[in-house]
Scaffold this active site. Sequence first.
Site, PDB file in Angstrom:
ATOM      1  N   ASP A 205      50.951  63.251 -11.851  1.00  0.00           N
ATOM      2  CA  ASP A 205      52.326  63.364 -11.345  1.00  0.00           C
ATOM      3  C   ASP A 205      53.065  64.528 -12.005  1.00  0.00           C
ATOM      4  O   ASP A 205      53.995  65.099 -11.430  1.00  0.00           O
ATOM      5  CB  ASP A 205      53.125  62.077 -11.618  1.00  0.00           C
ATOM      6  CG  ASP A 205      52.324  60.808 -11.476  1.00  0.00           C
ATOM      7  OD1 ASP A 205      51.107  60.836 -11.709  1.00  0.00           O
ATOM      8  OD2 ASP A 205      52.914  59.767 -11.177  1.00  0.00           O
TER       9      ASP A 205
ATOM     10  N   ASP B 192      59.351  62.920 -16.923  1.00  0.00           N
ATOM     11  CA  ASP B 192      59.840  63.014 -15.540  1.00  0.00           C
ATOM     12  C   ASP B 192      61.152  63.782 -15.427  1.00  0.00           C
ATOM     13  O   ASP B 192      61.930  63.576 -14.482  1.00  0.00           O
ATOM     14  CB  ASP B 192      59.966  61.612 -14.930  1.00  0.00           C
ATOM     15  CG  ASP B 192      58.593  61.032 -14.638  1.00  0.00           C
ATOM     16  OD1 ASP B 192      57.714  61.798 -14.205  1.00  0.00           O
ATOM     17  OD2 ASP B 192      58.398  59.824 -14.847  1.00  0.00           O
TER      18      ASP B 192
END
Length: 394
Positions: free
Chosen positions: A173, A112
């Site tokens: 994602d 991330d």
Amino acid sequence: MTTINHEPIRDRARLATTALPTAADLDLAIANVLARIDRTLPDFTDQFPAPSSEGLVYPAIGNIEWTNGFWTGMLWLAYELTGEARYRAAAETQVRSFLDRAEQRINVAHHDLGFLYTPSACAALRLTGDADARRAGLLAADLLLERFDPVSGVIQAWGDLNDPAEAGRMIIDCNLNLPLLYWATAQTGDAKYRDAAEHHLTQAARYLVRADASTFHTFHMDTATGAPLRGTTHQGHGDDSCWARGQAWGIYGFALGYAHSGREALVGLSASLANYFLNRLPDDLVCRWDLIFTDGDAPADTSAAAIAACGLLELVRHLPASDPDRDLYTNAAWGMVRRLDADHLAPLHGSNGVLAHGVYHMPKRIGVNECCIWGDYFHLEALVRLRRVWRPYW
Ligand code: GLY
């Protein structure tokens, strides 16, 4: 490669009835967000909001989560909208903490890095030319590149790189983490970042998207042979359902993938995912947390709606003016954002968030019917996209 079904948009009239916003409509909705940022700013300069609220109040945390970049990104958006120095000053303080986090490698053993550094450090470099922000972004890109496995061609989402349970696992994602790699190539001239992003994009399009244009949340690859293994969920209802936020990351991420790679097939792919998403919206146009639920009592996920709105608006930038769905995507994006503004804002008093009624992690019952900091960010990003010509941070 599997042929992906492109469902026509059903019930076009429902989406088309939302008239496009006026500048005054958007300025009011933006003022609602800025008022909520302003009441929260004193608490979140040296500290950050947690990923999701508890009773609509975000606990304060250090720069330790995958989500810290969203609050800083909101401050940069507020600075772009208003030119007010207080937003910039708070964001600059936070960018220094992002540099420290990358240098000290604090909680960075995951993919991330794009969510963290694109709306914070990369935005800072764009808006202020801050050399430390550039350094922070490049350190983060190097950390992300470490997670690329050349055999399977994917970026490992989670966990230690020696953990066999997580090796070769990519998640939808990650599409929003890839722009950091393209940014690093643009900054350095070194193609290695872009090459990794493009391998991952190929595998994500091939394996995370099912033939019906729904998405798996996660997909496991064999890192010894590069063979595809299986799709599973982590935050969705089931392995074979379609987690709403994952679909939204897909709509947005494949449109961005086209913006960075120029691969035209990704525009069509984003559109196919968009149609699947739009065809499963309940009457209020705010998706439930998993698209298996199309009406009734299942909790909404306002954060997925905000991401999908940004994704539709990015998709529209890449469709020809003659595309028959182009205007409908803009109507749908505003239709969703308008409902978020009208029905889902967190109260000014008794909360420190922007959007209520999000869902962080339903299987673990974390952040259900709460504010989620990425939902707050993408709601404001969608409003900015509708209000002005805006160059995405992503
Ligand atoms: N990227 C994790 C989430 O959307 O919850």
